[in-house]
Enzyme design. Structure first.
Site, PDB file in Angstrom:
ATOM      1  N   PHE A  38     -43.803 -45.815 -11.183  1.00  0.00           N
ATOM      2  CA  PHE A  38     -42.912 -44.658 -11.176  1.00  0.00           C
ATOM      3  C   PHE A  38     -41.452 -45.130 -11.214  1.00  0.00           C
ATOM      4  O   PHE A  38     -40.643 -44.650 -12.013  1.00  0.00           O
ATOM      5  CB  PHE A  38     -43.202 -43.838  -9.916  1.00  0.00           C
ATOM      6  CG  PHE A  38     -42.431 -42.555  -9.814  1.00  0.00           C
ATOM      7  CD1 PHE A  38     -42.644 -41.526 -10.706  1.00  0.00           C
ATOM      8  CD2 PHE A  38     -41.489 -42.371  -8.813  1.00  0.00           C
ATOM      9  CE1 PHE A  38     -41.945 -40.337 -10.608  1.00  0.00           C
ATOM     10  CE2 PHE A  38     -40.777 -41.192  -8.698  1.00  0.00           C
ATOM     11  CZ  PHE A  38     -41.015 -40.174  -9.607  1.00  0.00           C
ATOM     12  N   GLU A 116     -31.632 -49.982  10.507  1.00  0.00           N
ATOM     13  CA  GLU A 116     -32.770 -49.140  10.903  1.00  0.00           C
ATOM     14  C   GLU A 116     -33.911 -49.341   9.918  1.00  0.00           C
ATOM     15  O   GLU A 116     -33.653 -49.570   8.740  1.00  0.00           O
ATOM     16  CB  GLU A 116     -32.351 -47.653  10.852  1.00  0.00           C
ATOM     17  CG  GLU A 116     -31.183 -47.327  11.738  1.00  0.00           C
ATOM     18  CD  GLU A 116     -30.406 -46.102  11.247  1.00  0.00           C
ATOM     19  OE1 GLU A 116     -30.978 -45.270  10.525  1.00  0.00           O
ATOM     20  OE2 GLU A 116     -29.225 -46.000  11.580  1.00  0.00           O
ATOM     21  N   LYS A 118     -36.569 -48.400   7.214  1.00  0.00           N
ATOM     22  CA  LYS A 118     -36.641 -47.290   6.267  1.00  0.00           C
ATOM     23  C   LYS A 118     -38.083 -46.779   6.316  1.00  0.00           C
ATOM     24  O   LYS A 118     -38.991 -47.369   5.729  1.00  0.00           O
ATOM     25  CB  LYS A 118     -36.263 -47.750   4.859  1.00  0.00           C
ATOM     26  CG  LYS A 118     -36.228 -46.605   3.873  1.00  0.00           C
ATOM     27  CD  LYS A 118     -35.589 -47.051   2.574  1.00  0.00           C
ATOM     28  CE  LYS A 118     -35.400 -45.893   1.617  1.00  0.00           C
ATOM     29  NZ  LYS A 118     -36.625 -45.238   1.211  1.00  0.00           N
ATOM     30  N   LYS A 308     -35.012 -53.085   0.192  1.00  0.00           N
ATOM     31  CA  LYS A 308     -36.441 -52.802   0.071  1.00  0.00           C
ATOM     32  C   LYS A 308     -37.305 -54.039   0.343  1.00  0.00           C
ATOM     33  O   LYS A 308     -36.878 -55.163   0.126  1.00  0.00           O
ATOM     34  CB  LYS A 308     -36.740 -52.286  -1.347  1.00  0.00           C
ATOM     35  CG  LYS A 308     -36.020 -51.009  -1.714  1.00  0.00           C
ATOM     36  CD  LYS A 308     -36.526 -49.811  -0.967  1.00  0.00           C
ATOM     37  CE  LYS A 308     -37.813 -49.294  -1.528  1.00  0.00           C
ATOM     38  NZ  LYS A 308     -37.694 -48.174  -2.426  1.00  0.00           N
TER      39      LYS A 308
END
Ligand code: IVH
Length: 671
Positions: A38, A116, A118, A308
């Site tokens: 995607f 933080e 994700k 990521k």
């Protein structure tokens, strides 16, 4: 030179495809491609826009984040847009991120980051008026979301009333709705991953349905606030806690990129231990005043970035090592690992390939291993993270007996390479090894073999357990009364099954030989043997009169294949299976024409054909000495188009100057 029109067509097609998957993902919560695919599609569209500035399309992902609100719920306009985050994948991206911030601020000042996790769920916005929850809204397209207050109120972590006096008169709290891994386990069959499960559950029309699933909420930021009193993101997080929200227990503060990178590495390796899925870390400039100065680009803040985790690998713990037995007796070790989300797919099994591979990598039960999942390839173990090996782990002892039938196992010696095979095999060549038998039946029904549509692998396993099938020939003598009484078998599915079994009885000789699942006799070898022996009676004649060694005269058949065939037919049960099948089936004689009408010509189909199945059409081509190719490339001579052909294939064929013909024109070539 590219044609503007072609580029635009390609671009529009990609956007159409993107929006189809976007809807499947956001609205239906049922994605059919991986997150990675995607993201790739989105990147391709953005790249085209970058390279060809004339391209525009209102439906392009560059014009929106997320998805337009569903018609199921009332719409609600966000007072402050709910934007996305830019992504960083490596240290360079982070250095660049910091550089841009310092350039924007036009001076070198020390920066502090609030870090933080994700959380891989879906974001929600909660507006509190005088401490009372007034509106709960989904993100939607970032500008407008869906009013899902009642659904959000079913989540226990969301306070309905906040009594603490520090809460502003009006404040919109944002955070992530998600489902813990242990709760996802219970819903596993229905959704691809925990995030889809959370999204699907949250957007139920009936909030009672939402309430049945234990959704969680972790708060992390605010949108609109009537008071301007928060100094640091880290202080705001503490404030959230004091108001009764759950905040992440992993929030931290770092002052350097090195610190961020180190923490990211450690976190990525232990994420399988967490109670919920995390797909990266979010780094936010801690000073709210600096955040305000930095502001936003068109769809993301300048003051935050998502670092990521890799989408194709992850670490997890080996809980056990199972040994699977394949159709040809190969023993394949499979690591059962603690479930871990790799690029949107929850992985709990990873292949270890064979005995040698376990030895070489010294993989032990209890180890933390790196698992890779790339494209459609089965997830596999790359290496052990030795730093995390607990002290006393026993070396894994590969079984020397077949775990299914207890027969001797062996590693074959290869005379040419003068080495033993890496694969260990069960020496039982037949139906007396349960696992081998099941795999043989699965192979028998597969597409390139007998091809029974209504009988999938799972059904074979179920029918095996119920003693309905023990040999391939049992398929033609099924107890339909018993099947009709099984869960999930209505009269329609039973009659479909009967129909496809009946249909499979007429079979080409090469497919029949292939369907027996003899080691080293793949579809190509089955074809050349069929071409040589011409009919099934002749085949049996060779087998029964010990003449298989004469196959050595067939071009393409060697000692390995002959030995394998001989071994297979030394087993009386195998001969019995073949004899019984021949009685039931109508095995067609081989009429492969070496110099048929389609000699040296290649074909490909797109779209649905009239009155003939794909498999039959392929056989017809092959019987007439033509061949089939699987993609549109220069080697293709004819693209045959049926009903609703795939546009991209037709376009590609046109651009390569390939002849495009209808089904009728193709028949004319044959007759
Ligand atoms: S801050 C303007 N913090 O990531 C920045 N987002 O790609 C707003 N997410 O839509 C987001 N954990 O669904 C932020 N600690 C976190 C987060 C987080 C998960 C999600 C959120 C957002 C998406 C952005």
């Amino acid at each position: 030179m590219f044609k503007k029109e072609d580029v635009k067509n390609k671009y529009d097609l990609k956007i159409k495809e993107y929006n189809k998957h976007n809807k499947l993902y956001y609205e239906d919560s049922l994605p059919i491609i991986s997150d990675r695919e995607f993201d790739k599609l989105k990147a391709e569209i953005l790249n085209l826009e970058k390279n060809y500035t004339f391209l525009t399309n209102i439906k392009s992902p560059s014009n929106s984040v997320g998805f337009y609100p569903s018609k199921k719920f009332e719409k609600f306009k966000h007072k402050v847009q709910m934007l996305s985050l830019s992504n960083a994948f490596d240290t360079d991206d982070l250095i660049n991120f910091e550089k841009k911030i310092l350039n924007y601020l036009n001076k070198k000042i020390p920066l502090e980051y609030s870090v933080e996790p994700k959380i891989d769920g879906i974001s929600a916005s909660l507006t509190y008026l005088n401490g009372k929850l007034a509106y709960g809204v989904s993100r939607g397209d970032g500008k407008e979301g869906e009013l899902i207050t009642n659904n959000l109120k079913t989540i226990k972590d969301i306070p309905h009333i906040i009594k603490n006096s520090t809460i502003p008169k009006e404040i919109e709290i944002r955070g992530e709705v998600f489902i813990e891994k242990k709760d996802f386990e219970k819903l596993k069959g229905k959704f691809a991953n925990p995030r889809n499960a959370a999204s699907g559950t949250l957007r139920q029309k009936d909030s009672k349905e939402t309430g049945k699933i234990p959704l969680k909420f972790i708060a992390y930021t605010f949108g609109f606030s009537s008071e301007d009193k928060f100094k640091k993101q880290s202080d705001f997080l503490k404030e959230l806690k004091s108001w009764g929200f759950l905040i992440s227990e992993y929030n931290k503060i770092f002052k350097s990129i090195d610190g961020l990178v180190n923490f990211h590495r450690q976190f990525e390796e232990k994420r399988f231990d967490l109670k919920y899925d995390v797909d990266g870390l979010v780094y936010k400039i801690n000073s709210i005043q600096l955040q305000k100065r930095l502001g936003f680009t068109s769809n993301a803040p300048r003051w935050a970035i998502a670092h990521k985790f890799s989408a194709d690998h992850a670490y997890s713990e080996v809980l056990n090592i199972d040994i699977q037995v394949g159709r040809t007796g190969a023993l394949t070790p499979v690591a059962k690992v603690k479930p871990v989300n790799i690029g949107g797919v929850v992985v709990s099994n990873a292949t270890l390939h064979n005995e040698d591979e376990i030895l070489r990598k010294d993989i032990r039960i209890g180890d933390t291993v790196k698992i890779e999942r790339a494209g459609d390839v089965i997830p596999h173990v790359i290496e052990v993270d030795l730093r995390r090996r607990k002290k006393k782990l026993n070396k894994f002892l590969f079984p020397t007996k077949c775990p299914s039938c207890g027969s001797k196992t062996e590693k074959e010696y290869n005379k040419t390479t003068k080495k033993f095979d890496a694969v260990r095999r069960c020496t039982n060549e037949g139906f007396t090894c349960e696992k081998i038998a099941i795999e043989k039946i699965k192979h028998f029904i597969s597409k390139d073999a007998i091809n029974i549509d209504g009988l999938g692998k799972k059904v074979v396993e179920k029918f095996w357990d119920l003693n309905l099938i023990k040999f391939p020939q049992d398929i033609y003598n099924l107890n339909y009364k018993k099947i009709s009484s099984l869960d999930g078998w209505g009269s329609q599915s039973v009659s479909n099954l009967k129909y496809s079994i009946e249909n499979s009885k007429k079979v080409a000789l090469d497919k029949f030989i292939f369907s027996l699942g003899i080691r080293h006799i793949g579809i190509e070898n089955a074809k050349i043997i069929a071409d040589f022996i011409k009919n099934i009676r002749n085949f049996l004649n060779y087998v029964k009169n010990n003449k298989i060694n004469q196959f050595i005269n067939i071009d393409g058949i060697g000692e390995t294949q002959i030995k394998s065939l001989e071994k297979f037919f030394q087993n009386r049960i195998n001969i019995k299976v073949v004899e019984e099948l021949i009685e039931i089936l109508n095995v067609k004689d081989s009429n492969l024409k070496k110099n048929g009408k389609l000699k040296n010509q290649t074909f490909m189909f797109t779209g649905k054909l009239q009155n003939i199945s794909r498999a039959e059409a392929k056989s017809l081509i092959e019987e007439n000495s033509g061949s089939i190719v699987s993609s549109v490339n220069k080697k293709l001579d004819y693209l045959i188009i049926g009903e609703k052909p795939t546009n991209s294939k037709v376009e590609q064929a046109k651009s390569l100057g390939i002849k495009i013909i209808t089904q009728k024109e193709w028949s004319d070539l044959l007759y």
